[in-house]
Design a protein around this motif. Structure first.
Motif, PDB file in Angstrom:
ATOM      1  N   GLU A 116       0.919  -1.126  -0.215  1.00 36.93           N
ATOM      2  CA  GLU A 116      -0.118   0.051  -0.152  1.00 36.93           C
ATOM      3  C   GLU A 116       0.954   1.179  -0.056  1.00 36.93           C
ATOM      4  OE1 GLU A 116      -2.810   1.626   3.118  1.00 36.93           O
ATOM      5  OE2 GLU A 116      -3.603  -0.258   2.427  1.00 36.93           O
ATOM      6  N   GLY A 117       1.963   1.101   0.668  1.00 32.19           N
ATOM      7  CA  GLY A 117       2.928   2.362   0.829  1.00 32.19           C
ATOM      8  C   GLY A 117       3.524   2.420  -0.485  1.00 32.19           C
ATOM      9  N   VAL A 118       3.994   1.398  -1.185  1.00 27.65           N
ATOM     10  CA  VAL A 118       4.597   1.619  -2.254  1.00 27.65           C
ATOM     11  C   VAL A 118       3.641   2.105  -3.573  1.00 27.65           C
ATOM     12  CG1 VAL A 118       5.413   0.066  -4.557  1.00 27.65           C
ATOM     13  CG2 VAL A 118       6.255  -0.195  -2.037  1.00 27.65           C
ATOM     14  N   ARG A 119       2.420   1.649  -3.474  1.00 30.36           N
ATOM     15  CA  ARG A 119       1.419   2.024  -4.410  1.00 30.36           C
ATOM     16  C   ARG A 119       1.269   3.603  -4.130  1.00 30.36           C
ATOM     17  NH1 ARG A 119      -1.155  -0.422  -7.945  1.00 30.36           N
ATOM     18  NH2 ARG A 119      -1.036  -2.364  -6.873  1.00 30.36           N
ATOM     19  N   GLN A 120       0.860   4.033  -2.878  1.00 26.19           N
ATOM     20  CA  GLN A 120       0.587   5.705  -2.570  1.00 26.19           C
ATOM     21  C   GLN A 120       1.699   6.393  -2.847  1.00 26.19           C
ATOM     22  OE1 GLN A 120      -0.510   5.695   1.517  1.00 26.19           O
ATOM     23  NE2 GLN A 120      -2.593   4.707   0.999  1.00 26.19           N
ATOM     24  N   ARG A 121       3.001   6.017  -2.372  1.00 26.58           N
ATOM     25  CA  ARG A 121       4.119   6.932  -2.453  1.00 26.58           C
ATOM     26  C   ARG A 121       4.971   6.928  -3.804  1.00 26.58           C
ATOM     27  NH1 ARG A 121       4.198   5.269   2.789  1.00 26.58           N
ATOM     28  NH2 ARG A 121       4.272   6.716   4.233  1.00 26.58           N
ATOM     29  N   PHE A 122       4.634   5.808  -4.657  1.00 33.40           N
ATOM     30  CA  PHE A 122       5.230   5.854  -5.829  1.00 33.40           C
ATOM     31  C   PHE A 122       4.373   5.718  -7.089  1.00 33.40           C
ATOM     32  CE2 PHE A 122       8.108   3.239  -8.899  1.00 33.40           C
ATOM     33  CZ  PHE A 122       9.074   4.146  -9.040  1.00 33.40           C
ATOM     34  N   LEU A 123       3.940   4.558  -6.961  1.00 28.40           N
ATOM     35  CA  LEU A 123       3.023   4.159  -8.119  1.00 28.40           C
ATOM     36  C   LEU A 123       2.121   5.076  -8.654  1.00 28.40           C
ATOM     37  CD1 LEU A 123       2.674   0.011  -7.518  1.00 28.40           C
ATOM     38  CD2 LEU A 123       4.369   1.304  -8.944  1.00 28.40           C
ATOM     39  N   ALA A 124       1.343   5.768  -7.886  1.00 29.56           N
ATOM     40  CA  ALA A 124       0.043   6.463  -7.920  1.00 29.56           C
ATOM     41  C   ALA A 124       0.717   7.641  -8.558  1.00 29.56           C
ATOM     42  CB  ALA A 124      -0.619   6.822  -6.666  1.00 29.56           C
ATOM     43  N   SER A 125       1.725   8.007  -8.593  1.00 24.93           N
ATOM     44  CA  SER A 125       2.506   9.278  -9.275  1.00 24.93           C
ATOM     45  C   SER A 125       2.670   9.294 -10.773  1.00 24.93           C
ATOM     46  CB  SER A 125       3.608   9.787  -8.542  1.00 24.93           C
ATOM     47  OG  SER A 125       3.462   9.930  -7.036  1.00 24.93           O
ATOM     48  N   LEU A 126       2.821   7.918 -11.409  1.00 22.55           N
ATOM     49  CA  LEU A 126       3.141   7.519 -12.362  1.00 22.55           C
ATOM     50  C   LEU A 126       2.199   6.915 -13.456  1.00 22.55           C
ATOM     51  CD1 LEU A 126       6.511   6.040 -11.363  1.00 22.55           C
ATOM     52  CD2 LEU A 126       6.257   8.295 -12.274  1.00 22.55           C
ATOM     53  N   SER A 127       2.010   7.191 -14.577  1.00 23.74           N
ATOM     54  CA  SER A 127       1.222   6.553 -15.457  1.00 23.74           C
ATOM     55  C   SER A 127       1.801   5.252 -15.830  1.00 23.74           C
ATOM     56  CB  SER A 127       1.093   7.339 -16.826  1.00 23.74           C
ATOM     57  OG  SER A 127       2.350   7.338 -17.477  1.00 23.74           O
ATOM     58  N   ALA A 128       0.791   4.482 -16.791  1.00 28.11           N
ATOM     59  CA  ALA A 128       1.289   3.166 -17.245  1.00 28.11           C
ATOM     60  C   ALA A 128       2.465   3.327 -18.161  1.00 28.11           C
ATOM     61  CB  ALA A 128       0.084   2.383 -17.690  1.00 28.11           C
ATOM     62  N   GLU A 129       2.282   4.335 -18.837  1.00 28.95           N
ATOM     63  CA  GLU A 129       3.562   4.484 -19.881  1.00 28.95           C
ATOM     64  C   GLU A 129       4.545   4.955 -18.905  1.00 28.95           C
ATOM     65  OE1 GLU A 129       4.686   7.974 -23.086  1.00 28.95           O
ATOM     66  OE2 GLU A 129       2.613   7.306 -22.919  1.00 28.95           O
ATOM     67  N   ASP A 130       4.788   5.697 -17.898  1.00 27.35           N
ATOM     68  CA  ASP A 130       5.752   6.118 -17.187  1.00 27.35           C
ATOM     69  C   ASP A 130       6.348   4.811 -16.494  1.00 27.35           C
ATOM     70  OD1 ASP A 130       5.594   9.012 -17.450  1.00 27.35           O
ATOM     71  OD2 ASP A 130       4.122   8.985 -15.553  1.00 27.35           O
ATOM     72  N   LEU A 131       5.612   4.063 -16.241  1.00 24.84           N
ATOM     73  CA  LEU A 131       6.163   2.678 -15.442  1.00 24.84           C
ATOM     74  C   LEU A 131       6.964   1.641 -16.269  1.00 24.84           C
ATOM     75  CD1 LEU A 131       2.965   1.906 -13.223  1.00 24.84           C
ATOM     76  CD2 LEU A 131       5.315   2.778 -12.509  1.00 24.84           C
ATOM     77  N   ARG A 132       6.254   1.636 -17.764  1.00 23.84           N
ATOM     78  CA  ARG A 132       7.024   0.824 -18.811  1.00 23.84           C
ATOM     79  C   ARG A 132       8.372   1.528 -18.966  1.00 23.84           C
ATOM     80  NH1 ARG A 132       1.846   0.307 -20.556  1.00 23.84           N
ATOM     81  NH2 ARG A 132       1.897   2.296 -21.873  1.00 23.84           N
ATOM     82  N   ALA A 133       8.318   2.646 -19.171  1.00 22.72           N
ATOM     83  CA  ALA A 133       9.583   3.425 -19.491  1.00 22.72           C
ATOM     84  C   ALA A 133      10.732   3.330 -18.433  1.00 22.72           C
ATOM     85  CB  ALA A 133       9.459   4.990 -19.641  1.00 22.72           C
ATOM     86  N   ALA A 135      10.671   0.783 -16.061  1.00 25.51           N
ATOM     87  CA  ALA A 135      11.354  -0.641 -16.211  1.00 25.51           C
ATOM     88  C   ALA A 135      12.135  -1.016 -17.342  1.00 25.51           C
ATOM     89  CB  ALA A 135       9.893  -1.460 -16.358  1.00 25.51           C
ATOM     90  N   GLN A 136      11.995  -0.332 -18.689  1.00 26.56           N
ATOM     91  CA  GLN A 136      12.812  -0.519 -19.709  1.00 26.56           C
ATOM     92  C   GLN A 136      14.289   0.351 -19.425  1.00 26.56           C
ATOM     93  OE1 GLN A 136      10.533   1.276 -22.905  1.00 26.56           O
ATOM     94  NE2 GLN A 136       9.331  -0.755 -23.458  1.00 26.56           N
ATOM     95  N   ALA A 137      13.967   1.175 -18.864  1.00 28.34           N
ATOM     96  CA  ALA A 137      15.587   2.128 -18.407  1.00 28.34           C
ATOM     97  C   ALA A 137      16.342   1.275 -17.458  1.00 28.34           C
ATOM     98  CB  ALA A 137      15.251   3.502 -17.915  1.00 28.34           C
ATOM     99  N   TRP A 138      15.644   0.615 -16.585  1.00 28.79           N
ATOM    100  CA  TRP A 138      16.287  -0.193 -15.506  1.00 28.79           C
ATOM    101  C   TRP A 138      16.972  -1.237 -16.214  1.00 28.79           C
ATOM    102  CZ3 TRP A 138      16.633   3.689 -12.851  1.00 28.79           C
ATOM    103  CH2 TRP A 138      15.316   4.313 -12.152  1.00 28.79           C
ATOM    104  N   GLU A 139      16.319  -1.695 -17.132  1.00 29.91           N
ATOM    105  CA  GLU A 139      16.864  -3.084 -17.844  1.00 29.91           C
ATOM    106  C   GLU A 139      18.182  -2.671 -18.719  1.00 29.91           C
ATOM    107  OE1 GLU A 139      16.168  -6.526 -17.729  1.00 29.91           O
ATOM    108  OE2 GLU A 139      15.027  -5.859 -16.057  1.00 29.91           O
ATOM    109  N   LYS A 140      18.043  -1.441 -19.251  1.00 31.22           N
ATOM    110  CA  LYS A 140      19.238  -1.113 -20.007  1.00 31.22           C
ATOM    111  C   LYS A 140      20.471  -0.917 -19.125  1.00 31.22           C
ATOM    112  CE  LYS A 140      16.669   1.415 -23.474  1.00 31.22           C
ATOM    113  NZ  LYS A 140      16.378   2.947 -24.229  1.00 31.22           N
ATOM    114  N   VAL A 141      20.199  -0.512 -17.829  1.00 32.07           N
ATOM    115  CA  VAL A 141      21.295  -0.242 -16.791  1.00 32.07           C
ATOM    116  C   VAL A 141      21.754  -1.366 -16.222  1.00 32.07           C
ATOM    117  CG1 VAL A 141      21.877   0.979 -14.550  1.00 32.07           C
ATOM    118  CG2 VAL A 141      20.517   2.030 -16.191  1.00 32.07           C
TER     119      VAL A 141
END
Length: 147
Positions: A116-133, A135-141
């Motif tokens: 619930e904390g992760v969702r409220q503090r992090f995920l709720a601020s980002l769109s599905a597109e942001d989340l995909r981007a 995840a893709q960036a972390w995979e590159k690094v």
């Protein structure tokens, strides 16, 4: 060589967001369940492991602690009855950590709070597109980082 404004912003942003999130999530787990984030992570890995047990060396790699740091943490968690240490059946020198019933119950309660904390503090601020981007960036690094 100096970093560009964009490079510095990306790097500082990563550090500040990570530090702020982990501090807030840790404080919430401690306040609500008396369980630090580092102990929650150990219980997470054990709860998800086959038979609820992992070799200490595997656990240390998963939670990103040194072996000595993990040993101290496991000592505390064992004293609290959240896990137990067992000799490895196939290696007399090695040990497994195994989650106890008490540890599993605490983990289940803490998991709801943490997610619930992760969702409220992090995920709720980002769109599905942001989340995909992200995840893709972390995979590159660091390939495998987002799985």
């Amino acid at each position: 060589m100096l970093l560009t404004r964009e490079e510095l912003g990306a790097w500082r942003g990563l550090l500040r967001v990570h530090a702020g999130m982990t501090k807030a999530l840790d404080a919430e787990l401690v306040r609500t369940h008396g369980l630090p984030l580092s102990s929650y992570e150990v219980l997470l890995f054990l709860a998800d492991a086959p038979d609820g047990r992992l070799r200490m060396s595997e656990l240390a790699e998963g939670v990103l602690l040194s072996r000595s740091g993990l040993t101290r943490l496991v000592d505390r968690m064992e004293r609290d009855g959240l896990l137990r240490r067992e000799r490895c059946p196939d290696d007399a020198r090695g040990y497994n950590a195994a989650i106890t019933g008490k540890g599993r119950k605490l983990f289940q309660r803490a998991r709801r709070t943490h997610l619930e904390g992760v969702r409220q503090r992090f995920l709720a601020s980002l769109s599905a597109e942001d989340l995909r981007a992200l995840a893709q960036a972390w995979e590159k690094v660091a390939p495998g980082a987002s799985t």
